[in-house]
Design a protein around this motif. Structure first.
Motif, PDB file in Angstrom:
ATOM      1  N   ASN A 139      10.890  60.090  77.605  1.00 50.45           N
ATOM      2  CA  ASN A 139      11.329  61.288  78.297  1.00 50.45           C
ATOM      3  C   ASN A 139      10.519  61.418  79.580  1.00 50.45           C
ATOM      4  O   ASN A 139      10.275  60.444  80.260  1.00 50.45           O
ATOM      5  CB  ASN A 139      11.184  62.493  77.360  1.00 50.45           C
ATOM      6  CG  ASN A 139      12.271  63.502  77.630  1.00 50.45           C
ATOM      7  OD1 ASN A 139      12.882  63.478  78.684  1.00 50.45           O
ATOM      8  ND2 ASN A 139      12.506  64.384  76.728  1.00 50.45           N
ATOM      9  N   ILE A 180      16.904  56.400  85.022  1.00 55.00           N
ATOM     10  CA  ILE A 180      16.869  56.364  86.486  1.00 55.00           C
ATOM     11  C   ILE A 180      16.417  57.724  86.997  1.00 55.00           C
ATOM     12  O   ILE A 180      16.590  58.739  86.322  1.00 55.00           O
ATOM     13  CB  ILE A 180      18.252  56.014  87.094  1.00 55.00           C
ATOM     14  CG1 ILE A 180      19.339  56.962  86.557  1.00 55.00           C
ATOM     15  CG2 ILE A 180      18.618  54.564  86.823  1.00 55.00           C
ATOM     16  CD1 ILE A 180      20.658  56.852  87.309  1.00 55.00           C
ATOM     17  N   ILE A 229       7.794  50.269  82.071  1.00 50.44           N
ATOM     18  CA  ILE A 229       7.332  50.707  80.752  1.00 50.44           C
ATOM     19  C   ILE A 229       7.998  49.888  79.634  1.00 50.44           C
ATOM     20  O   ILE A 229       7.347  49.480  78.671  1.00 50.44           O
ATOM     21  CB  ILE A 229       7.638  52.212  80.568  1.00 50.44           C
ATOM     22  CG1 ILE A 229       6.761  53.040  81.524  1.00 50.44           C
ATOM     23  CG2 ILE A 229       7.444  52.648  79.121  1.00 50.44           C
ATOM     24  CD1 ILE A 229       7.195  54.495  81.685  1.00 50.44           C
TER      25      ILE A 229
HETATM   26  N1  LIG Z   1       7.422  55.697  86.171  1.00 50.67           N
HETATM   27  C1  LIG Z   1       7.271  56.992  86.033  1.00 50.67           C
HETATM   28  O1  LIG Z   1       6.496  57.639  86.769  1.00 50.67           O
HETATM   29  C2  LIG Z   1       8.010  57.709  84.935  1.00 50.67           C
HETATM   30  C3  LIG Z   1       7.624  59.018  84.654  1.00 50.67           C
HETATM   31  C4  LIG Z   1       8.284  59.721  83.659  1.00 50.67           C
HETATM   32  C5  LIG Z   1       9.309  59.110  82.961  1.00 50.67           C
HETATM   33  N2  LIG Z   1       9.674  57.846  83.262  1.00 50.67           N
HETATM   34  C6  LIG Z   1      10.768  57.262  82.481  1.00 50.67           C
HETATM   35  O2  LIG Z   1      10.360  56.012  81.990  1.00 50.67           O
HETATM   36  C7  LIG Z   1      11.522  55.228  81.702  1.00 50.67           C
HETATM   37  C8  LIG Z   1      11.288  53.818  82.208  1.00 50.67           C
HETATM   38  O3  LIG Z   1      11.156  53.862  83.622  1.00 50.67           O
HETATM   39  P1  LIG Z   1      10.118  52.964  84.435  1.00 50.67           P
HETATM   40  O4  LIG Z   1       9.223  53.884  85.147  1.00 50.67           O
HETATM   41  O5  LIG Z   1       9.580  51.897  83.608  1.00 50.67           O
HETATM   42  O6  LIG Z   1      11.101  52.414  85.576  1.00 50.67           O
HETATM   43  P2  LIG Z   1      11.786  50.989  85.815  1.00 50.67           P
HETATM   44  O7  LIG Z   1      10.717  49.969  85.984  1.00 50.67           O
HETATM   45  O8  LIG Z   1      12.760  51.189  86.893  1.00 50.67           O
HETATM   46  O9  LIG Z   1      12.514  50.725  84.436  1.00 50.67           O
HETATM   47  C9  LIG Z   1      13.715  51.370  84.121  1.00 50.67           C
HETATM   48  C10 LIG Z   1      14.557  50.402  83.336  1.00 50.67           C
HETATM   49  O10 LIG Z   1      15.795  51.035  82.969  1.00 50.67           O
HETATM   50  C11 LIG Z   1      16.840  50.151  83.359  1.00 50.67           C
HETATM   51  N3  LIG Z   1      18.101  50.846  83.573  1.00 50.67           N
HETATM   52  C12 LIG Z   1      18.405  51.769  84.514  1.00 50.67           C
HETATM   53  N4  LIG Z   1      19.687  52.136  84.403  1.00 50.67           N
HETATM   54  C13 LIG Z   1      20.199  51.423  83.368  1.00 50.67           C
HETATM   55  C14 LIG Z   1      21.474  51.345  82.752  1.00 50.67           C
HETATM   56  N5  LIG Z   1      22.522  52.072  83.186  1.00 50.67           N
HETATM   57  N6  LIG Z   1      21.633  50.498  81.709  1.00 50.67           N
HETATM   58  C15 LIG Z   1      20.603  49.751  81.252  1.00 50.67           C
HETATM   59  N7  LIG Z   1      19.383  49.773  81.800  1.00 50.67           N
HETATM   60  C16 LIG Z   1      19.196  50.608  82.838  1.00 50.67           C
HETATM   61  C17 LIG Z   1      16.311  49.497  84.624  1.00 50.67           C
HETATM   62  O11 LIG Z   1      17.082  48.384  84.987  1.00 50.67           O
HETATM   63  P3  LIG Z   1      17.026  47.791  86.514  1.00 50.67           P
HETATM   64  O12 LIG Z   1      15.779  46.944  86.579  1.00 50.67           O
HETATM   65  O13 LIG Z   1      18.279  47.046  86.612  1.00 50.67           O
HETATM   66  O14 LIG Z   1      16.942  48.983  87.444  1.00 50.67           O
HETATM   67  C18 LIG Z   1      14.914  49.164  84.158  1.00 50.67           C
HETATM   68  O15 LIG Z   1      14.915  48.049  83.306  1.00 50.67           O
HETATM   69  C19 LIG Z   1      12.687  55.963  82.327  1.00 50.67           C
HETATM   70  O16 LIG Z   1      13.417  56.631  81.328  1.00 50.67           O
HETATM   71  C20 LIG Z   1      12.032  56.972  83.257  1.00 50.67           C
HETATM   72  O17 LIG Z   1      12.813  58.122  83.423  1.00 50.67           O
HETATM   73  C21 LIG Z   1       9.044  57.131  84.231  1.00 50.67           C
END
Ligand SMILES: NC(=O)c1ccc[n+]([C@@H]2O[C@H](COP(=O)([O-])OP(=O)(O)OC[C@H]3O[C@@H](n4cnc5c(N)ncnc54)[C@H](OP(=O)(O)O)[C@@H]3O)[C@@H](O)[C@H]2O)c1
Length: 249
Positions: free
Chosen positions: A136, A90, A18
């Motif tokens: 969120n 995460i 995202i």
């Molecule tokens: N995908 C879904 O179904 C979904 C649904 C509801 C909410 N969300 C929320 O959407 C947001 C983005 O997630 P995404 O789905 O796009 O997943 P993603 O592709 O795994 O992206 C998450 C990002 O956060 C980074 N990150 C994790 N821990 C970190 C830390 N300690 N410091 C700095 N960066 C950190 C990750 O880095 P790395 O690449 O190093 O891991 C990655 O760049 C999150 O807050 C998640 O909870 C996602």
């Protein structure tokens, strides 16, 4: 017309999913984007596919000193911030009977402490009438097995965002949250689960969604653009679900 022309934007978790889709869209809309992530090599890799005025900053959101440096490096290059998108997160799973201290601390430090401290660092350098956005989740609105600590973290962030909305009201800063449902991103490969379990879970999610599918990062990015831009000038304090209707049935 560019919707974010010269708007200085900070995005955490911008090397993936995202956050990355949003960085690309915001750059297309004329923003100056600071992409932050915890891994240098991942940021270097995505930098190759980006066009526009951007900066990458390695910062682990769970570390107070990294949040401080992220804001300092942003201000040093671009000046004050217009849009702060706290998106990094995460979602490791654990049943309630198996939660460990480490699991709790990792999830809360990343998903709650991280954005709270980033806001604290950014506020003195955030322009009046700016915009704060949180990624969120709908997980705190329903009960999904295994997501207990993750759901609690997102519920905590939602509660925090309401207080923040009130505390920055005199400066015209809008605070909004996006609550994605299941979105196809790499996060599902980082849940410490075997591939086949993740696949089954994914099928279950897709079947539960009224639109019958996972969402795409680009669909969330468009929502972030809307909420960050003048198009949402009277939208403040909300949590907008981007979930194909999953939270509503
Ligand atoms: N995908 C879904 O179904 C979904 C649904 C509801 C909410 N969300 C929320 O959407 C947001 C983005 O997630 P995404 O789905 O796009 O997943 P993603 O592709 O795994 O992206 C998450 C990002 O956060 C980074 N990150 C994790 N821990 C970190 C830390 N300690 N410091 C700095 N960066 C950190 C990750 O880095 P790395 O690449 O190093 O891991 C990655 O760049 C999150 O807050 C998640 O909870 C996602």
């Amino acid at each position: 017309m560019s919707k974010l022309k010269n708007k200085v934007t900070v995005i955490t978790g911008a090397n993936s999913g995202i956050g990355l889709a949003t960085a690309k869209l915001f750059l297309n809309e004329g923003a100056k984007v600071v992409l932050s992530g915890r891994r240098q090599e991942a940021l270097d890799e995505v930098a190759k596919e980006l066009d526009g005025d951007f900066l990458t900053v390695v910062a682990d959101v769970s570390k107070p000193e990294d949040n401080k440096r992220l804001i300092e490096e942003t201000v040093s290059k671009y000046g004050n911030i217009d849009v702060l998108f706290l998106n990094a997160g995460i979602a490791p799973l654990s049943s309630t009977s198996e939660i460990t201290d480490e699991h709790y601390t990792e999830v809360f430090d990343t998903n709650v402490k991280g954005p709270i401290l980033a806001v604290k660092e950014a506020l003195p350098n955030l322009n009046d009438n700016g915009s704060i956005l949180f990624t969120n989740s709908i997980v705190h609105q329903k009960g999904f097995d295994g997501f207990s600590v993750y759901s609690a973290s997102k519920g905590a962030l939602r509660a925090y965002s309401r207080v923040l909305t009130s505390e920055v009201k005199d400066r015209g800063i809008r605070v909004n949250s996006i609550a994605p449902g299941p979105i196809e991103t790499p996060i599902y490969g980082k849940m410490n689960l075997p591939g086949e379990v993740v696949e089954e879970m994914g099928k279950g999610f897709a079947q539960s969604v009224p639109l019958g599918r996972f969402g795409q990062s680009e669909e969330v990015a468009k929502t972030a653009l809307f909420l960050a831009s003048e198009d949402a000038s009277y939208i403040n304090g909300v949590e907008l679900e981007v979930d194909g209707g999953l939270s509503q049935i």
